[in-house]
Design an enzyme around this catalytic site. Sequence first.
Site, short mmCIF file in Angstrom:
data_model
loop_
_atom_site.label_atom_id
_atom_site.label_comp_id
_atom_site.label_asym_id
_atom_site.label_seq_id
_atom_site.Cartn_x
_atom_site.Cartn_y
_atom_site.Cartn_z
CG HIS A 22 45.02 43.91 43.82
ND1 HIS A 22 46.39 43.92 43.82
CD2 HIS A 22 44.66 43.04 42.83
CE1 HIS A 22 46.85 43.11 42.87
NE2 HIS A 22 45.81 42.56 42.26
CG ASP A 116 48.22 46.75 44.65
OD1 ASP A 116 47.45 46.06 45.33
OD2 ASP A 116 48.85 46.31 43.68
CD GLN A 340 37.44 32.62 50.33
OE1 GLN A 340 36.92 32.54 49.22
NE2 GLN A 340 38.73 32.70 50.49
CD1 TRP A 358 49.36 36.50 49.84
CD2 TRP A 358 49.96 34.44 49.22
NE1 TRP A 358 50.25 36.02 50.78
CE2 TRP A 358 50.62 34.75 50.42
CE3 TRP A 358 50.16 33.18 48.63
CZ2 TRP A 358 51.50 33.85 51.04
CZ3 TRP A 358 51.03 32.29 49.26
CH2 TRP A 358 51.68 32.63 50.45
CG ASN A 359 43.85 38.47 49.34
OD1 ASN A 359 44.32 39.15 50.24
ND2 ASN A 359 43.89 38.84 48.07
CB SER A 360 42.02 32.01 48.67
OG SER A 360 40.93 32.75 48.15
CD GLU A 363 40.58 35.42 52.74
OE1 GLU A 363 39.80 34.65 52.16
OE2 GLU A 363 40.75 36.61 52.40
N GLY A 378 48.04 33.44 36.52
CA GLY A 378 48.78 34.44 37.30
C GLY A 378 49.75 33.83 38.30
CG ASP A 379 49.38 35.43 42.19
OD1 ASP A 379 48.35 35.03 41.60
OD2 ASP A 379 49.32 36.14 43.21
CD GLN A 380 45.09 31.99 40.23
OE1 GLN A 380 44.72 31.01 39.60
NE2 GLN A 380 44.51 33.18 40.07
N1 UDP Z 1 36.05 36.23 48.20
C1 UDP Z 1 34.88 36.19 48.92
N2 UDP Z 1 33.79 35.64 48.36
C2 UDP Z 1 33.77 35.12 47.11
C3 UDP Z 1 34.98 35.13 46.37
C4 UDP Z 1 36.10 35.70 46.95
O1 UDP Z 1 34.82 36.66 50.07
O2 UDP Z 1 32.71 34.65 46.66
C5 UDP Z 1 37.23 36.91 48.79
C6 UDP Z 1 38.26 35.98 49.35
O3 UDP Z 1 37.98 35.70 50.70
C7 UDP Z 1 39.55 36.79 49.17
C8 UDP Z 1 39.29 37.61 47.93
O4 UDP Z 1 37.88 37.66 47.78
O5 UDP Z 1 39.74 37.65 50.26
C9 UDP Z 1 39.88 37.01 46.67
O6 UDP Z 1 41.25 37.17 46.67
P1 UDP Z 1 42.25 36.02 46.21
O7 UDP Z 1 43.63 36.59 46.32
O8 UDP Z 1 42.00 34.77 46.96
O9 UDP Z 1 41.89 35.72 44.71
P2 UDP Z 1 41.54 36.66 43.44
O10 UDP Z 1 40.08 36.89 43.52
O11 UDP Z 1 42.37 37.91 43.51
O12 UDP Z 1 41.92 35.79 42.27
N1 UDP Z 2 50.41 41.89 39.19
C1 UDP Z 2 51.31 42.92 39.18
N2 UDP Z 2 51.07 43.99 38.40
C2 UDP Z 2 49.92 44.09 37.68
C3 UDP Z 2 49.03 43.03 37.66
C4 UDP Z 2 49.29 41.93 38.45
O1 UDP Z 2 52.31 42.91 39.88
O2 UDP Z 2 49.74 45.15 37.05
C5 UDP Z 2 50.69 40.72 40.01
C6 UDP Z 2 49.51 40.14 40.75
O3 UDP Z 2 49.14 40.72 41.92
C7 UDP Z 2 50.01 38.74 40.95
C8 UDP Z 2 50.58 38.44 39.59
O4 UDP Z 2 51.00 39.69 39.10
O5 UDP Z 2 51.05 38.68 41.91
C9 UDP Z 2 49.65 37.77 38.66
O6 UDP Z 2 48.52 38.56 38.49
P1 UDP Z 2 47.06 37.94 38.26
O7 UDP Z 2 46.85 37.81 36.81
O8 UDP Z 2 46.88 36.72 39.10
O9 UDP Z 2 46.12 39.11 38.81
P2 UDP Z 2 45.60 39.52 40.27
O10 UDP Z 2 44.28 38.81 40.49
O11 UDP Z 2 46.59 39.14 41.35
O12 UDP Z 2 45.45 40.99 40.14
#
Ligand code: UDP
Ligand code: UDP
Length: 460
Positions: A22, A116, A340, A358-360, A363, A378-380
């Site tokens: 986030h 957010d 990353q 989603w960021n990955s 990217e 989650g959303d994956q």
């Molecule tokens: N990331 C990174 N190094 C790591 C792990 C994650 O730079 O060792 C960054 C990645 O590039 C992305 C963010 O952290 O910008 C992770 O966001 P993403 O939505 O991909 O997954 P989440 O961590 O929220 O599950």
């Molecule tokens: N999400 C949301 N509200 C919350 C927590 C998560 O809308 O309070 C969204 C989140 O960003 C993603 C999905 O719900 O789109 C699933 O969340 P996840 O468990 O993957 O957590 P995240 O790493 O995205 O915070």
Amino acid sequence: MSASGGRKLAHVALLPSAGMGHLTPFLRLAALLVARNVQVTFITPHPTVSLTESQALSTFFASFPQIKQKQFHLLPVEKNSFDPFFNHIELIKSSSHLLPPLLSALTPSLSAFITDMTLASAVIPITQAISLPNYVLFTSSAKMMTLFLSYPTLAGSRVLDDLEETDVIKIRNLELMPKSLVPPPLLQKSDNFLKKSFMEDSGKVTESSGILVNTFVSFEFESLGKINDGEVLERPPAVVAIGPLPPYASEKSRLQLAWLDDQPAGSVLYVSFGSRTALARDQIRELGVGLITSGSRFVWVVKNNIVDKEDSQELEEVIGHELMERINEKGLIVKSWVHQEDILSHPAVGGFLSHCGWNSVMEAAWHGVRILAWPQNGDQKVNADIVERIGLGTWVRSWGWSGEMLVNGAEIAERIRACMGNESLRIQALGIKEDARKAVGFGGSSDKGLTELIGMWNQF
Ligand code: UDP
Ligand code: UDP
């Protein structure tokens, strides 16, 4: 607002939620706004959950002295969820009554406020009370937004119910969505954090002045079109795709990636499950076996604990001595935060085994790196489905959610070989990179969307 050469300049405040997934898009948006002469105040909830977040903030503010930082000191609160990031979101929400004095002390007065989606229900009423235009940055996919925006209606009509016969859900005029893609907590009968959050935040997001989303039109044409055409909600706020939010210069660590530098172009698979997903120990070891057996070169970031501060184990303890020795012959393995951006932008990297945060995904699109999707929670799965359909990657649907099964090394190896050897996927990923760059380039769809928003804020 300040006057500059007779023109008013917008002053925008940004408030991110918890976790790097986030925080990163907010930092990138802030960098993009200052590059367009917007004054930015970045509000940082304090403390952060992870060490990585506080380090990212320090580096960011050192690189952008023109951005004003405002610390938002959080009040302690009882922990309700097992997930430290979810607890922190609650903490930010329950401290939100401290925001009005912080906002009114900002000079010049604000033109807009961006927060957010996870904070919407707490923050939007505050900005409404002072008639401040409020925007939401949706940090997941537009497809996920269709589910988020329609969730209260779906939940009310029981179509999400676990016990319902059908295995698909229908969001108004959208294509049916298999329930197998939906984050499992949203389908549960019992109360849980995600469900409560979707119920509360979705309604407030629809009252916002607009939603910014880190995606681009050609990547999610259908979902964006359907939302803006009123096919998901009758009168949605304007949804503006502004992605992929490009990485800013100081995201690169400038460390020497000596090992990567020595590998042939496109030969290395990068393996990471993001900032907050730790695989089970036996699954980590099967993945290790899979990587070795695949014959591919790899860079593997092992995550053993959700929060970095709580992880004290050495890599060899996690992987085991014998496996560790075999891995060292074939690839690079680390158990710490990596940049990353350094890795995905490296010419040696040709594939990404990713959980599809989603960021990955954005990217990978930005750098044209094909994905082997292994969504965990989650959303994956919603995101992995997009990746597969658009042709950025492949996904083995039978691997299920995290912990549902132990995927064995031989199968992982086979899928890695298939992905890394898939020439048409490599070419498609490069095409998507071109589209991504076009979207944010001058006159592209995301560039235009952001320019129009800034134009509006400049008038306020
Ligand atoms: N990331 C990174 N190094 C790591 C792990 C994650 O730079 O060792 C960054 C990645 O590039 C992305 C963010 O952290 O910008 C992770 O966001 P993403 O939505 O991909 O997954 P989440 O961590 O929220 O599950
Ligand atoms: N999400 C949301 N509200 C919350 C927590 C998560 O809308 O309070 C969204 C989140 O960003 C993603 C999905 O719900 O789109 C699933 O969340 P996840 O468990 O993957 O957590 P995240 O790493 O995205 O915070």
